[in-house]
Design a protein around this motif. Sequence first.
Motif, PDB file in Angstrom:
ATOM      1  N   ALA A  61      49.341   8.165  59.161  1.00  0.00           N
ATOM      2  CA  ALA A  61      49.341   8.049  57.695  1.00  0.00           C
ATOM      3  C   ALA A  61      50.236   6.847  57.434  1.00  0.00           C
ATOM      4  N   ASP A  62      51.372   6.768  58.245  1.00  0.00           N
ATOM      5  CA  ASP A  62      52.371   5.824  57.775  1.00  0.00           C
ATOM      6  C   ASP A  62      52.443   4.727  58.785  1.00  0.00           C
ATOM      7  N   VAL A  63      51.311   4.677  59.466  1.00  0.00           N
ATOM      8  CA  VAL A  63      51.494   3.484  60.762  1.00  0.00           C
ATOM      9  C   VAL A  63      50.577   2.690  60.065  1.00  0.00           C
ATOM     10  N   ASP A  64      50.815   1.042  60.647  1.00  0.00           N
ATOM     11  CA  ASP A  64      50.072  -0.120  60.267  1.00  0.00           C
ATOM     12  C   ASP A  64      49.433  -0.616  61.198  1.00  0.00           C
ATOM     13  N   GLY A  65      49.877  -0.058  62.477  1.00  0.00           N
ATOM     14  CA  GLY A  65      49.514  -0.813  63.815  1.00  0.00           C
ATOM     15  C   GLY A  65      49.420   0.273  64.939  1.00  0.00           C
ATOM     16  N   VAL A  66      48.217  -0.050  65.723  1.00  0.00           N
ATOM     17  CA  VAL A  66      48.057   1.056  66.881  1.00  0.00           C
ATOM     18  C   VAL A  66      47.880   0.518  68.048  1.00  0.00           C
ATOM     19  N   TYR A  67      48.464   0.831  69.240  1.00  0.00           N
ATOM     20  CA  TYR A  67      48.413   0.055  70.485  1.00  0.00           C
ATOM     21  C   TYR A  67      48.077   1.304  71.544  1.00  0.00           C
ATOM     22  N   ALA A  68      47.247   1.200  72.563  1.00  0.00           N
ATOM     23  CA  ALA A  68      46.800   2.095  73.667  1.00  0.00           C
ATOM     24  C   ALA A  68      46.686   1.591  74.743  1.00  0.00           C
ATOM     25  N   ASP A  69      46.987   2.117  75.944  1.00  0.00           N
ATOM     26  CA  ASP A  69      46.636   1.510  77.327  1.00  0.00           C
ATOM     27  C   ASP A  69      46.256   2.773  78.107  1.00  0.00           C
ATOM     28  N   PRO A  70      44.918   3.168  77.845  1.00  0.00           N
ATOM     29  CA  PRO A  70      44.409   4.387  78.546  1.00  0.00           C
ATOM     30  C   PRO A  70      44.459   4.244  80.098  1.00  0.00           C
TER      31      PRO A  70
ATOM     32  N   HIS B 234      55.166  -0.707  61.478  1.00  0.00           N
ATOM     33  CA  HIS B 234      55.230   0.643  62.363  1.00  0.00           C
ATOM     34  C   HIS B 234      53.907   0.815  62.925  1.00  0.00           C
ATOM     35  N   VAL B 235      54.511   0.744  64.398  1.00  0.00           N
ATOM     36  CA  VAL B 235      53.324   0.904  65.402  1.00  0.00           C
ATOM     37  C   VAL B 235      53.296   2.048  66.151  1.00  0.00           C
ATOM     38  N   ALA B 236      52.129   2.551  66.225  1.00  0.00           N
ATOM     39  CA  ALA B 236      52.006   3.761  66.966  1.00  0.00           C
ATOM     40  C   ALA B 236      51.375   3.367  68.705  1.00  0.00           C
ATOM     41  N   ASP B 237      52.022   3.739  69.605  1.00  0.00           N
ATOM     42  CA  ASP B 237      51.684   3.657  70.779  1.00  0.00           C
ATOM     43  C   ASP B 237      51.195   5.055  71.305  1.00  0.00           C
ATOM     44  N   LEU B 238      49.996   4.941  71.456  1.00  0.00           N
ATOM     45  CA  LEU B 238      49.161   6.350  71.683  1.00  0.00           C
ATOM     46  C   LEU B 238      49.329   6.723  73.251  1.00  0.00           C
ATOM     47  N   THR B 239      49.801   5.855  74.086  1.00  0.00           N
ATOM     48  CA  THR B 239      49.814   6.152  75.451  1.00  0.00           C
ATOM     49  C   THR B 239      51.046   5.369  76.141  1.00  0.00           C
ATOM     50  N   CYS B 240      52.248   5.792  75.752  1.00  0.00           N
ATOM     51  CA  CYS B 240      53.525   4.826  75.929  1.00  0.00           C
ATOM     52  C   CYS B 240      53.844   4.858  77.529  1.00  0.00           C
ATOM     53  N   GLY B 241      53.398   5.815  78.502  1.00  0.00           N
ATOM     54  CA  GLY B 241      53.803   5.835  79.705  1.00  0.00           C
ATOM     55  C   GLY B 241      55.504   5.850  79.906  1.00  0.00           C
ATOM     56  N   ILE B 242      55.814   4.763  80.888  1.00  0.00           N
ATOM     57  CA  ILE B 242      57.540   4.831  81.014  1.00  0.00           C
ATOM     58  C   ILE B 242      58.114   3.952  79.867  1.00  0.00           C
ATOM     59  N   GLY B 243      57.202   3.197  78.891  1.00  0.00           N
ATOM     60  CA  GLY B 243      57.706   2.672  77.719  1.00  0.00           C
ATOM     61  C   GLY B 243      57.907   1.043  77.762  1.00  0.00           C
ATOM     62  N   ALA B 244      57.116   0.746  78.528  1.00  0.00           N
ATOM     63  CA  ALA B 244      57.434  -0.817  78.802  1.00  0.00           C
ATOM     64  C   ALA B 244      56.915  -1.795  77.455  1.00  0.00           C
ATOM     65  N   ASP B 245      55.882  -1.349  76.950  1.00  0.00           N
ATOM     66  CA  ASP B 245      55.304  -1.892  75.816  1.00  0.00           C
ATOM     67  C   ASP B 245      56.118  -1.712  74.674  1.00  0.00           C
ATOM     68  N   VAL B 246      56.661  -0.321  74.608  1.00  0.00           N
ATOM     69  CA  VAL B 246      57.673   0.062  73.635  1.00  0.00           C
ATOM     70  C   VAL B 246      58.846  -0.661  73.366  1.00  0.00           C
ATOM     71  N   MET B 247      59.532  -1.129  74.570  1.00  0.00           N
ATOM     72  CA  MET B 247      60.667  -1.794  74.567  1.00  0.00           C
ATOM     73  C   MET B 247      60.441  -3.291  73.765  1.00  0.00           C
ATOM     74  N   ALA B 248      59.265  -3.770  74.291  1.00  0.00           N
ATOM     75  CA  ALA B 248      58.841  -5.158  73.622  1.00  0.00           C
ATOM     76  C   ALA B 248      58.814  -4.965  72.109  1.00  0.00           C
ATOM     77  N   PHE B 249      57.782  -3.877  71.580  1.00  0.00           N
ATOM     78  CA  PHE B 249      57.958  -3.616  70.304  1.00  0.00           C
ATOM     79  C   PHE B 249      59.168  -3.595  69.506  1.00  0.00           C
ATOM     80  N   ALA B 250      59.914  -2.736  70.070  1.00  0.00           N
ATOM     81  CA  ALA B 250      61.178  -2.330  69.223  1.00  0.00           C
ATOM     82  C   ALA B 250      62.184  -3.798  69.641  1.00  0.00           C
ATOM     83  N   GLY B 251      61.819  -4.621  70.701  1.00  0.00           N
ATOM     84  CA  GLY B 251      62.695  -5.698  70.700  1.00  0.00           C
ATOM     85  C   GLY B 251      62.379  -6.673  69.718  1.00  0.00           C
ATOM     86  N   VAL B 252      61.318  -6.636  68.972  1.00  0.00           N
ATOM     87  CA  VAL B 252      61.072  -7.694  67.955  1.00  0.00           C
ATOM     88  C   VAL B 252      61.166  -7.032  66.443  1.00  0.00           C
TER      89      VAL B 252
END
Length: 401
Positions: free
Chosen positions: A158-167, A100-118
């Motif tokens: 609390a239930d997140v085990d990984g965090v990603y951010a692109d400030p 379970h990854v939290a993307d703190l700054t997802c923007g238009i969602g490009a990285d989220v697509m890749a996370f969900a894709g795996v």
Amino acid sequence: MDADGLSRLLSPDGWALLSALPPYDERLAMPLAERLRAEGLHPSLVAAALTQSRLRARARTKLGDFADGMLFTPAGLEQATRLEVAAHHARRYRDAGLTHVADLTCGIGADVMAFAGVGLRVTAAEIDEMTAAIATVNLRHFPEARVLHTDGTTLDLADVDGVYADPARRAGGSRVHDPAAYQPPLDLVLAVRERVPALGLKLGPGIAHRDLPADARAQWVSVDGDVVELGLWFGPLAPEGPGRSALVLAGGQAHVLAPDEPAHAHVGALGAYLAEPDGAVIRAGLVGDVALEVQGRLVDPTIAYVTSDELRTTPFATTYRVLDQMPFGLKRLRTYLRERGVGRLTIKKRGTAVVPEQLRRQLDLRGTQEATIVLTRLAGHQSVIVVEPVAPSDAAAAGER
């Protein structure tokens, strides 16, 4: 694109219009807009559709065919991660055993697509309301991803085990160089690793080594010769431990240069070959490791060119065969090129204040032949090296040795 334009674009008729538009052509955009408005379409919808068509065309270099089904903002596209690079990000999280990854700054969602894709579950936060709405549209095919319009630094982890951010590193159209002025500030994001050790950050590649956290695995990334980012990886996302590395993506292949300690290269005379290290390698401070790979040496202690006596290639540098060398002088160089009928000249430079386009005009090139020159320092003197790229077949043969 304003909220009204987005709303109209998301209607069935608006989406159908966007899907039916021809490939974007700047020359035809104005006549097309006038025709669509004349047919009774709302001006706000026409403007939004053509804007998205233009942005989709630009986005294909980053996102390939996925761009054709996505929406963008100009700023969101500017900062969006290339899909090829995002896939490497996602594999770090997957290979670390995270779920379970939290993307703190997802923007238009490009990285989220890749996370969900795996197969990762993703909670994505975006502070800008319109960008959050666009990310929701872009992630409509990924039930693993949830987009929230909120400040990512306030997320419950609390239930997140990984965090990603692109400030965000731009303000008012200008690039921001002070990490304290990032949105969110870099120190605020780095503090997250005290709660979730598995933290990954995407930053601009220009940060000085002295400003890097001591516990980070810093990886500079290039795509087809273009240095696109610096990734900082912490905790389980950096199984190799702290240090510096380079990820070179070229021609669909990925190559990682990650020495335990950066190698030191000695300086020597120009040999038969010249290697130009990839920009990611230079940013990572690993030019000495390229010299080690090709059994070469630096041409100058402050210049990132490596020379060798034998042809030994590496995916971390472009290799040239040295044809000639001379002290730099405009008259001498002009005569040299004219005698050889050079009309098309590639100028590469490092360690010199010469402006290539200005020099090209001064050379007044005439002829049908092509040439490549390198302007740099040799033994402390401004010099010209005449080179030719090593043919792929020669490079392949060298790689087999």
